[in-house]
Design a protein around this motif. Sequence first.
Motif, PDB file in Angstrom:
ATOM      1  N   SER A 111       2.739   0.726  -5.928  1.00  0.00           N
ATOM      2  CA  SER A 111       2.129   1.159  -4.646  1.00  0.00           C
ATOM      3  C   SER A 111       2.770   0.933  -3.459  1.00  0.00           C
ATOM      4  O   SER A 111       3.305   0.145  -3.243  1.00  0.00           O
ATOM      5  CB  SER A 111       0.549   0.697  -4.917  1.00  0.00           C
ATOM      6  OG  SER A 111       0.093   0.984  -3.663  1.00  0.00           O
ATOM      7  N   ARG A 112       2.280   2.043  -2.678  1.00  0.00           N
ATOM      8  CA  ARG A 112       3.041   1.795  -1.057  1.00  0.00           C
ATOM      9  C   ARG A 112       2.317   2.704  -0.189  1.00  0.00           C
ATOM     10  O   ARG A 112       1.630   3.569  -0.748  1.00  0.00           O
ATOM     11  CB  ARG A 112       4.544   2.220  -1.179  1.00  0.00           C
ATOM     12  CG  ARG A 112       4.709   3.588  -1.394  1.00  0.00           C
ATOM     13  CD  ARG A 112       6.407   3.910  -1.393  1.00  0.00           C
ATOM     14  NE  ARG A 112       6.409   5.237  -1.763  1.00  0.00           N
ATOM     15  CZ  ARG A 112       6.695   5.723  -2.923  1.00  0.00           C
ATOM     16  NH1 ARG A 112       6.472   5.070  -4.096  1.00  0.00           N
ATOM     17  NH2 ARG A 112       7.162   7.155  -3.220  1.00  0.00           N
ATOM     18  N   ARG A 114       1.161   5.729   1.370  1.00  0.00           N
ATOM     19  CA  ARG A 114       1.640   7.144   1.036  1.00  0.00           C
ATOM     20  C   ARG A 114       0.044   7.918   1.743  1.00  0.00           C
ATOM     21  O   ARG A 114      -0.954   7.682   1.509  1.00  0.00           O
ATOM     22  CB  ARG A 114       1.648   7.550  -0.319  1.00  0.00           C
ATOM     23  CG  ARG A 114       2.920   6.985  -1.022  1.00  0.00           C
ATOM     24  CD  ARG A 114       3.005   7.280  -2.430  1.00  0.00           C
ATOM     25  NE  ARG A 114       2.361   6.408  -3.202  1.00  0.00           N
ATOM     26  CZ  ARG A 114       2.949   6.181  -4.496  1.00  0.00           C
ATOM     27  NH1 ARG A 114       3.797   6.718  -4.992  1.00  0.00           N
ATOM     28  NH2 ARG A 114       1.925   5.354  -5.232  1.00  0.00           N
ATOM     29  N   THR A 116      -1.006   8.821   4.383  1.00  0.00           N
ATOM     30  CA  THR A 116      -1.919   8.152   5.193  1.00  0.00           C
ATOM     31  C   THR A 116      -3.060   8.917   5.954  1.00  0.00           C
ATOM     32  O   THR A 116      -3.720   8.336   6.907  1.00  0.00           O
ATOM     33  CB  THR A 116      -1.048   7.273   6.313  1.00  0.00           C
ATOM     34  OG1 THR A 116       0.058   8.299   6.870  1.00  0.00           O
ATOM     35  CG2 THR A 116      -0.205   6.540   5.360  1.00  0.00           C
ATOM     36  N   GLY A 160      -6.705   1.617  -3.650  1.00  0.00           N
ATOM     37  CA  GLY A 160      -5.852   2.437  -2.643  1.00  0.00           C
ATOM     38  C   GLY A 160      -6.060   2.191  -1.465  1.00  0.00           C
ATOM     39  O   GLY A 160      -5.376   2.197  -0.328  1.00  0.00           O
ATOM     40  N   GLU A 163      -4.088  -0.915  -0.196  1.00  0.00           N
ATOM     41  CA  GLU A 163      -2.957  -0.827  -0.110  1.00  0.00           C
ATOM     42  C   GLU A 163      -2.262   0.316   0.539  1.00  0.00           C
ATOM     43  O   GLU A 163      -1.152   0.701   0.953  1.00  0.00           O
ATOM     44  CB  GLU A 163      -2.457  -0.486  -1.613  1.00  0.00           C
ATOM     45  CG  GLU A 163      -2.330  -1.871  -2.562  1.00  0.00           C
ATOM     46  CD  GLU A 163      -1.558  -2.822  -2.227  1.00  0.00           C
ATOM     47  OE1 GLU A 163      -0.204  -2.619  -1.826  1.00  0.00           O
ATOM     48  OE2 GLU A 163      -2.019  -4.262  -2.065  1.00  0.00           O
ATOM     49  N   ASP A 165      -2.737   3.564  -0.020  1.00  0.00           N
ATOM     50  CA  ASP A 165      -1.875   4.542  -1.067  1.00  0.00           C
ATOM     51  C   ASP A 165      -2.971   5.521  -1.196  1.00  0.00           C
ATOM     52  O   ASP A 165      -3.679   5.070  -2.127  1.00  0.00           O
ATOM     53  CB  ASP A 165      -1.430   3.741  -2.052  1.00  0.00           C
ATOM     54  CG  ASP A 165      -0.490   4.405  -3.164  1.00  0.00           C
ATOM     55  OD1 ASP A 165      -0.561   5.725  -2.845  1.00  0.00           O
ATOM     56  OD2 ASP A 165       0.145   3.840  -3.597  1.00  0.00           O
TER      57      ASP A 165
END
Length: 198
Positions: A111-112, A114, A116, A160, A163, A165
């Motif tokens: 996860s990062r 993304r 947003t 999500g 994070e 994400d």
Amino acid sequence: MFSNARTSQILLALASQPGERLTVRDIMAVLQDRAFALLIVLLGLPNCLPMPPPIPLVCGLLLGLVAIQIVFGREAPWLPGQLMNRSLARTDVERAVGRAMPAFRRLERFSRPRMTFLDTPVAMRLMGAIILVMALGLLFAPPFVGQIPLGLAVCLVGLGLVERDGLVIIGGLVIGSVGMVLSLGFVYAIVTGLDTFF
């Protein structure tokens, strides 16, 4: 403090709090701006396994309370005073964090931040409405195993959000749509059965 922290860092901060016991109020203070998201995860977790009534009902009602507050744009969750003053042994918190840590660290490798645009105030209110629908689905899920897809969906949406994400959130919403179909099918079967009976 935790605006850019990973889930594992927040949990480690929680487990390192001083004192023999931690109240729910203490825990909420540590979670800060992630309190809503982590509450969503915690309320989804019990439903990821076969659970007897009334666990899905209780989780669904509390999740609905949290979701309504997100819809109305509250900055921090409100919980009843009796619940806020309940406490857990710090050793139990440490044990739970230790067990959850490997799963969260695996998620963090994938996860990062993304997509947003899902992290904006307007999107959060829409997310609250979707979580409210899933909470209602939990109330009417088939007993013992029918709540599992919705439990997984709620956990993924919460993770999500923690994070930042959007891809994980969308994955949770896809699974949630399957869970809602199962819940609606269960309700339809009961209503049809009652019509036939009477």
